[in-house]
Scaffold this active site. Structure first.
Site, PDB file in Angstrom:
ATOM      1  N   LYS A 115      -2.966  -3.608   3.908  1.00  0.00           N
ATOM      2  CA  LYS A 115      -3.093  -2.214   3.479  1.00  0.00           C
ATOM      3  C   LYS A 115      -3.550  -1.300   4.601  1.00  0.00           C
ATOM      4  O   LYS A 115      -3.158  -0.128   4.660  1.00  0.00           O
ATOM      5  CB  LYS A 115      -4.053  -2.123   2.287  1.00  0.00           C
ATOM      6  CG  LYS A 115      -3.483  -2.718   1.007  1.00  0.00           C
ATOM      7  CD  LYS A 115      -4.375  -2.450  -0.193  1.00  0.00           C
ATOM      8  CE  LYS A 115      -3.724  -2.960  -1.467  1.00  0.00           C
ATOM      9  NZ  LYS A 115      -4.543  -2.667  -2.669  1.00  0.00           N
ATOM     10  N   LYS A 217       7.833  -7.893  -3.733  1.00  0.00           N
ATOM     11  CA  LYS A 217       7.206  -7.801  -5.037  1.00  0.00           C
ATOM     12  C   LYS A 217       7.515  -6.449  -5.682  1.00  0.00           C
ATOM     13  O   LYS A 217       7.568  -5.424  -5.005  1.00  0.00           O
ATOM     14  CB  LYS A 217       5.688  -7.975  -4.881  1.00  0.00           C
ATOM     15  CG  LYS A 217       4.936  -8.175  -6.184  1.00  0.00           C
ATOM     16  CD  LYS A 217       3.468  -8.433  -5.904  1.00  0.00           C
ATOM     17  CE  LYS A 217       2.681  -8.565  -7.190  1.00  0.00           C
ATOM     18  NZ  LYS A 217       1.240  -8.739  -6.952  1.00  0.00           N
ATOM     19  N   LYS A 220       4.533  -0.349  -7.627  1.00  0.00           N
ATOM     20  CA  LYS A 220       4.458   1.071  -8.007  1.00  0.00           C
ATOM     21  C   LYS A 220       4.782   1.971  -6.825  1.00  0.00           C
ATOM     22  O   LYS A 220       5.208   3.109  -7.008  1.00  0.00           O
ATOM     23  CB  LYS A 220       3.044   1.401  -8.496  1.00  0.00           C
ATOM     24  CG  LYS A 220       2.507   0.550  -9.623  1.00  0.00           C
ATOM     25  CD  LYS A 220       1.021   0.832  -9.835  1.00  0.00           C
ATOM     26  CE  LYS A 220       0.371  -0.136 -10.783  1.00  0.00           C
ATOM     27  NZ  LYS A 220      -1.086   0.029 -10.877  1.00  0.00           N
TER      28      LYS A 220
END
Length: 354
Positions: A115, A217, A220
């Site tokens: 991240k 994956k 969102k």
């Protein structure tokens, strides 16, 4: 007290639209676990500001997660549904765990590396310390089991490390104040205040992948809405997304081993298996040898049948924000009572005056 009382805890971040991967990988498991367990389910809004500080509609996102919990079948009366920021004991215990955890442990967290990317110096301190807050979320209720996906297993291992270090460092304090349970860590007897948390992993589709790229994956944050099925999508949108989902030209195999090297095919079969509570082999026994032109319409019918009632109930709940807010408020009160009991004992163990 002779053993830790079994308790399941888990949470979902209120960031972006919930999608099929969130439902199959998390929420549906939450529903199943409540049948035979004491459960606490949390909308982890404190976590939502670790990577993105300012949100346009955080209250709406929090309510959306709560609505998804309830629409999917979680009973907020028998169990506890609340938002994390309503229970300040999470943040209080997280600070104590910041002092228990080691910087080296945090630097090894692969999710932080992913991240933060190359610009790690510009990442928030909250993103680095995220696992301490996750450990506090779980251990402030002294939960024993957590349903997690593969991407959270490392954080759960850190939770166990934090609990073990606290237990060992304060073992004599814990014993002297009459708290704790005798357990074995390996072959070493420990008088522990916090339980060694166990992960709950399983199901035919623990990782639901993107409809546009079977190696990634479902997310969102993917810029393409065609990559995911959102829980608020209507039947026509679900149909469109599945029909446009990436596949390959070959027919479906007759057994799961034949899906090797075919990520998009494996993903769609896995989704069908999860939605129908079947194994991939059972699905392929029915559809083996068939083309995707036959399989996709069947998957559309199944997905719409399973998801439409949830979508309808979510919409109804989202139109009644006072009802959602009342559920979260009551859940927060019940969660605070449990969390404060833990914190009173933790403060006593550490030696804080109160």
């Amino acid at each position: 007290m002779n053993e830790f009382k079994p308790l399941v805890f888990s949470g979902v971040q209120p960031t972006g639209n919930l999608h099929l991967g969130n439902y199959l990988g998390a929420i549906r498991k939450f529903v199943a676990l409540q049948e035979n367990n004491d459960c606490i389910y949390c909308v982890v809004d404190l976590h939502s500001i670790t990577a993105q500080l300012v949100h346009e509609d955080l209250p709406g996102q929090i309510r959306s997660i709560a609505a998804a919990f309830i629409a999917s079948g979680i009973d907020p009366e028998k169990h506890i549904v609340f938002n994390q920021s309503a229970v300040p004991q999470h943040a209080e215990l997280a600070w104590i765990f910041n002092c228990v955890a080691r910087i080296g442990w945090m630097n090894r967290m692969t999710q932080f590396k992913d991240k933060a990317g190359k610009d790690r110096e510009n990442a928030s301190l909250g993103l680095l310390a995220y696992p301490s807050l996750m450990a506090a979320d779980i251990l402030v209720y002294r939960a024993t089991h957590v349903p997690v996906g593969d991407d959270q297993k490392q954080h759960l291992e850190l939770t166990r490390d934090v609990a073990q270090k606290f237990n060992i460092d304060f073992m004599e304090h814990i014993r002297a104040r009459g708290y704790g349970v005798d357990i074995l860590v390996g072959e070493e007897p420990i008088h522990a205040y916090f339980p060694p948390v166990e992960p709950l992993i399983g199901g035919p589709a623990p990782r639901v992948m993107s409809l546009r790229d079977g190696t990634k994956k479902m997310s969102k944050s993917d810029p393409s809405d065609l990559s995911r099925i959102n829980l608020m999508d209507d039947a026509d949108t679900i149909s469109k997304k599945i029909r446009k989902a990436k596949t390959d030209p070959d027919a479906l195999p007759s057994e799961a081993g034949g899906l090797a090297g075919r990520p998009e095919a494996e993903n769609l079969v896995g989704i069908y298996a999860a939605l129908s509570d079947k194994t991939k082999d059972e699905v392929l026994a029915e559809f083996g040898g068939q083309q995707f032109s036959v399989f996709k319409p069947a998957l559309v019918d199944l997905a719409v049948t399973v998801l439409s009632p949830i979508t309808g109930e979510m919409r109804r709940l989202m139109d009644d924000t006072a009802h959602i807010d009342a559920i979260l408020r009551r859940g927060g009160e019940r969660a605070r009572a449990r969390a404060e009991k833990t914190m009173r004992e933790v403060r006593e163990i550490i030696g804080f005056l109160q």
